[in-house]
Design a protein around this motif. Structure first.
Motif, mmCIF file in Angstrom:
data_model
loop_
_atom_site.group_PDB
_atom_site.id
_atom_site.type_symbol
_atom_site.label_atom_id
_atom_site.label_comp_id
_atom_site.label_asym_id
_atom_site.label_seq_id
_atom_site.Cartn_x
_atom_site.Cartn_y
_atom_site.Cartn_z
ATOM 1 N N ALA A 62 -29.573 1.818 0.419
ATOM 2 C CA ALA A 62 -29.917 0.394 0.455
ATOM 3 C C ALA A 62 -29.827 -0.218 -0.939
ATOM 4 C CB ALA A 62 -31.320 0.209 1.031
ATOM 5 N N ALA A 63 -30.301 0.502 -1.936
ATOM 6 C CA ALA A 63 -30.345 -0.040 -3.295
ATOM 7 C C ALA A 63 -28.955 -0.280 -3.867
ATOM 8 C CB ALA A 63 -31.129 0.898 -4.206
ATOM 9 N N VAL A 64 -28.004 0.615 -3.601
ATOM 10 C CA VAL A 64 -26.682 0.466 -4.217
ATOM 11 C C VAL A 64 -25.917 -0.727 -3.657
ATOM 12 C CG1 VAL A 64 -26.503 2.918 -4.788
ATOM 13 C CG2 VAL A 64 -25.530 2.089 -2.637
ATOM 14 N N ARG A 65 -26.413 -1.325 -2.583
ATOM 15 C CA ARG A 65 -25.781 -2.562 -2.117
ATOM 16 C C ARG A 65 -25.894 -3.661 -3.168
ATOM 17 N NH1 ARG A 65 -28.367 -4.171 3.394
ATOM 18 N NH2 ARG A 65 -30.242 -3.705 2.173
ATOM 19 N N ASP A 66 -26.878 -3.536 -4.057
ATOM 20 C CA ASP A 66 -27.010 -4.504 -5.152
ATOM 21 C C ASP A 66 -25.744 -4.578 -5.993
ATOM 22 O OD1 ASP A 66 -29.603 -5.104 -4.436
ATOM 23 O OD2 ASP A 66 -30.534 -4.305 -6.255
ATOM 24 N N PHE A 67 -25.063 -3.448 -6.158
ATOM 25 C CA PHE A 67 -23.915 -3.425 -7.067
ATOM 26 C C PHE A 67 -22.740 -4.227 -6.512
ATOM 27 C CE2 PHE A 67 -26.024 0.745 -8.192
ATOM 28 C CZ PHE A 67 -26.679 0.218 -9.289
ATOM 29 N N ALA B 115 -27.279 -16.893 -13.587
ATOM 30 C CA ALA B 115 -28.693 -16.615 -13.832
ATOM 31 C C ALA B 115 -29.188 -15.483 -12.935
ATOM 32 C CB ALA B 115 -29.514 -17.879 -13.598
ATOM 33 N N ARG B 116 -28.754 -15.495 -11.687
ATOM 34 C CA ARG B 116 -29.166 -14.431 -10.765
ATOM 35 C C ARG B 116 -28.551 -13.096 -11.182
ATOM 36 N NH1 ARG B 116 -32.081 -14.446 -6.370
ATOM 37 N NH2 ARG B 116 -31.749 -12.961 -4.673
ATOM 38 N N LEU B 117 -27.324 -13.140 -11.666
ATOM 39 C CA LEU B 117 -26.689 -11.922 -12.168
ATOM 40 C C LEU B 117 -27.512 -11.324 -13.305
ATOM 41 C CD1 LEU B 117 -24.281 -9.928 -12.379
ATOM 42 C CD2 LEU B 117 -23.223 -11.571 -13.945
ATOM 43 N N ALA B 118 -27.958 -12.157 -14.224
ATOM 44 C CA ALA B 118 -28.773 -11.672 -15.339
ATOM 45 C C ALA B 118 -30.052 -11.017 -14.831
ATOM 46 C CB ALA B 118 -29.097 -12.820 -16.288
ATOM 47 N N THR B 119 -30.649 -11.595 -13.804
ATOM 48 C CA THR B 119 -31.864 -11.019 -13.221
ATOM 49 C C THR B 119 -31.600 -9.628 -12.671
ATOM 50 O OG1 THR B 119 -32.737 -13.208 -12.656
ATOM 51 C CG2 THR B 119 -33.613 -11.327 -11.423
ATOM 52 N N TYR B 120 -30.479 -9.469 -11.980
ATOM 53 C CA TYR B 120 -30.136 -8.165 -11.403
ATOM 54 C C TYR B 120 -29.812 -7.145 -12.496
ATOM 55 C CZ TYR B 120 -30.179 -9.299 -6.430
ATOM 56 O OH TYR B 120 -30.581 -9.609 -5.153
ATOM 57 N N LEU B 121 -29.053 -7.558 -13.490
ATOM 58 C CA LEU B 121 -28.729 -6.635 -14.578
ATOM 59 C C LEU B 121 -29.996 -6.175 -15.291
ATOM 60 C CD1 LEU B 121 -25.544 -8.324 -16.098
ATOM 61 C CD2 LEU B 121 -25.639 -6.214 -14.753
ATOM 62 N N ASP B 122 -30.883 -7.108 -15.600
ATOM 63 C CA ASP B 122 -32.130 -6.741 -16.267
ATOM 64 C C ASP B 122 -32.943 -5.763 -15.421
ATOM 65 O OD1 ASP B 122 -31.884 -8.123 -18.673
ATOM 66 O OD2 ASP B 122 -32.713 -9.975 -17.849
ATOM 67 N N GLU C 41 -23.668 7.986 -8.913
ATOM 68 C CA GLU C 41 -23.591 6.846 -9.833
ATOM 69 C C GLU C 41 -22.252 6.121 -9.825
ATOM 70 O OE1 GLU C 41 -26.976 8.229 -13.040
ATOM 71 O OE2 GLU C 41 -24.873 8.555 -13.588
ATOM 72 N N THR C 42 -21.372 6.469 -8.905
ATOM 73 C CA THR C 42 -20.042 5.855 -8.940
ATOM 74 C C THR C 42 -20.095 4.338 -8.823
ATOM 75 O OG1 THR C 42 -17.805 5.975 -8.031
ATOM 76 C CG2 THR C 42 -19.630 6.107 -6.439
ATOM 77 N N ASN C 43 -21.088 3.811 -8.092
ATOM 78 C CA ASN C 43 -21.170 2.357 -7.924
ATOM 79 C C ASN C 43 -21.658 1.629 -9.172
ATOM 80 O OD1 ASN C 43 -20.338 1.884 -5.087
ATOM 81 N ND2 ASN C 43 -22.047 3.258 -4.661
ATOM 82 N N LEU C 44 -22.102 2.370 -10.177
ATOM 83 C CA LEU C 44 -22.414 1.726 -11.454
ATOM 84 C C LEU C 44 -21.161 1.111 -12.074
ATOM 85 C CD1 LEU C 44 -24.918 4.248 -13.098
ATOM 86 C CD2 LEU C 44 -25.436 1.985 -12.164
ATOM 87 N N ALA C 45 -20.002 1.493 -11.573
ATOM 88 C CA ALA C 45 -18.760 0.853 -12.029
ATOM 89 C C ALA C 45 -18.843 -0.654 -11.857
ATOM 90 C CB ALA C 45 -17.571 1.413 -11.253
ATOM 91 N N HIS C 46 -19.437 -1.109 -10.763
ATOM 92 C CA HIS C 46 -19.543 -2.550 -10.519
ATOM 93 C C HIS C 46 -20.438 -3.214 -11.568
ATOM 94 C CE1 HIS C 46 -17.312 -1.845 -7.016
ATOM 95 N NE2 HIS C 46 -18.214 -1.996 -6.077
ATOM 96 N N LEU C 47 -21.493 -2.521 -11.966
ATOM 97 C CA LEU C 47 -22.366 -3.069 -13.008
ATOM 98 C C LEU C 47 -21.592 -3.213 -14.321
ATOM 99 C CD1 LEU C 47 -26.036 -2.092 -13.755
ATOM 100 C CD2 LEU C 47 -24.357 -2.088 -15.606
ATOM 101 N N VAL D 39 -18.334 -3.588 -14.705
ATOM 102 C CA VAL D 39 -17.377 -4.691 -14.573
ATOM 103 C C VAL D 39 -18.094 -6.037 -14.650
ATOM 104 C CG1 VAL D 39 -15.732 -5.792 -13.004
ATOM 105 C CG2 VAL D 39 -15.700 -3.323 -13.303
ATOM 106 N N ALA D 40 -19.260 -6.111 -14.038
ATOM 107 C CA ALA D 40 -20.028 -7.359 -14.092
ATOM 108 C C ALA D 40 -20.335 -7.740 -15.536
ATOM 109 C CB ALA D 40 -21.314 -7.216 -13.287
ATOM 110 N N TYR D 41 -20.726 -6.759 -16.324
ATOM 111 C CA TYR D 41 -20.987 -7.027 -17.746
ATOM 112 C C TYR D 41 -19.702 -7.433 -18.459
ATOM 113 C CZ TYR D 41 -21.551 -6.077 -22.705
ATOM 114 O OH TYR D 41 -21.525 -6.185 -24.072
ATOM 115 N N ARG D 42 -18.627 -6.713 -18.188
ATOM 116 C CA ARG D 42 -17.360 -6.974 -18.890
ATOM 117 C C ARG D 42 -16.890 -8.412 -18.685
ATOM 118 N NH1 ARG D 42 -13.952 -8.561 -21.284
ATOM 119 N NH2 ARG D 42 -11.933 -7.701 -21.900
#
Length: 344
Positions: A65-70, A90-97, A112-118, A120-123
């Motif tokens: 359920a949690a990795v759906r966030d990515f 702004a919502r993206l910043a909330t999720y990243l934090d 941890e493969t879905n951390l790739a989306h995090l 890319v989001a930062y990039r």
């Protein structure tokens, strides 16, 4: 591989495609996606663990359920990039934090493969994020990349399969994305070396992967190749051609995608996991999980071949045969198209 061959491979022109050969998500589609998060708040956990576990055991369900966030992170990124939706940023910043302050890397690349989306989001938003969020996220990505690279380099040549099968491919995806996001040439060089070593250890010259021999499943061939294709797409954005970059015996990612094509086109069929060497595969089949028995469904390769179109236009027809449109998340990985900013 000689230095001369390596130089020629890196100097070659990247693939001729410049963007996904499909219509980008509409403003309406992005607006709908952003308006429907997976949950009312970020579902950040201190640890994610689904690898090697069945549903309803351990923290499998909570993690799934949690990795759906990515995936939602990329919806927010696309909404910001393509529509300049300030609320999405702004919502993206909330999720990243939420994630980078709570999560502690386990360095299990399957979990941890879905951390790739995090990453890319930062990039794609680093210059626009609040400075504290950008700094925290950058530090998290750097920790992740260095931790994975240190482990990979310490185990180079290790006979244990997790250092040359799909696990390693997912590590390579994460470190390549991280090196690009951090704009760190030294990290990128280490990622490139790991990529070439993986071609040598994971693929036969004809393109067959080690994962097929171990698991007797095209499901895992796809799962092994997907992260390598995304890593190569990132390298293309850096001006390098990893698509035809050869391993020690001439192995290439292009040959691996071609090896799979007869199965994708329906010219050959394969009964999945019949001779797998891994007991867990039989357990999943017994539990009735889809895809762990029976004839492989080529549609399982739709994301792989849509990703491959970023590297070789030959695959556009095959990708469209498998799915009319690419996965929405892939637009965040794609180079610029129609004036949109892509992953570079």
């Amino acid at each position: 591989m000689t230095a001369a061959i390596l130089f020629l491979a890196l100097a070659a022109n990247p693939g001729s495609t410049t963007c996904l050969a499909a219509r980008p998500p509409s403003v309406a589609a992005l607006t709908r996606a952003v308006a429907h998060p997976p949950a009312s708040e970020p579902q950040a956990l201190a640890v994610i663990h689904t690898e090697g576990t069945l549903p309803h055991t351990g923290i499998h369900d909570e993690s799934a359920a949690a990795v759906r966030d990515f995936g939602y992170l990329l919806d927010l990124v696309l909404a910001w990039r393509d529509t300049h939706d300030v609320a999405a940023l702004a919502r993206l910043a909330t999720y990243l934090d939420a994630w980078v302050q709570r999560y502690r890397p386990s360095f299990d690349p399957i979990d941890e493969t879905n951390l790739a989306h995090l990453i890319v989001a930062y990039r794609l938003t680093a210059a626009d994020l609040p400075a504290p969020t950008a700094q925290r996220t950058r530090a998290f990505i750097q920790q992740l990349a260095l931790g994975y690279l240190q482990r990979m380099e310490a185990h180079r040549g290790d006979d244990k399969s997790v250092w040359s099968n799909k696990w390693q491919s997912h590590r390579i995806k994460l470190v390549t994305l991280a090196a690009s996001a951090l704009n760190d040439p030294a990290l990128f060089a280490r990622a490139r070396a790991a990529f070439v070593a993986q071609l040598s250890a994971n693929l036969r010259p004809d393109g067959e992967s080690r994962d097929f021999a171990e698991r007797d499943a095209l499901h895992y061939v796809v799962y092994d190749l997907e992260p390598l294709v995304l890593a190569a797409a990132v390298a293309q954005g850096q001006g390098e051609d990893w698509w035809r970059l050869p391993g020690a015996e001439g192995q290439t990612l292009a040959a691996a995608l071609d090896w799979l094509l007869p199965f994708v086109r329906g010219q050959r069929q394969h009964e999945e996991f019949r001779h797998s060497q891994v007991r867990f595969d039989a357990q999943r089949a017994a539990a009735g999980l889809p895809g762990f028995s029976g004839v492989w469904d080529p549609k399982g390769a739709k994301a792989l071949y849509w990703s491959a179109t970023l590297l070789d236009p030959r695959y556009v027809a095959v990708a469209r045969q498998l799915a009319e449109a690419p996965p929405r998340a892939l637009w965040a990985y794609a180079p610029p198209c129609s004036g949109q900013a892509g992953l570079r």
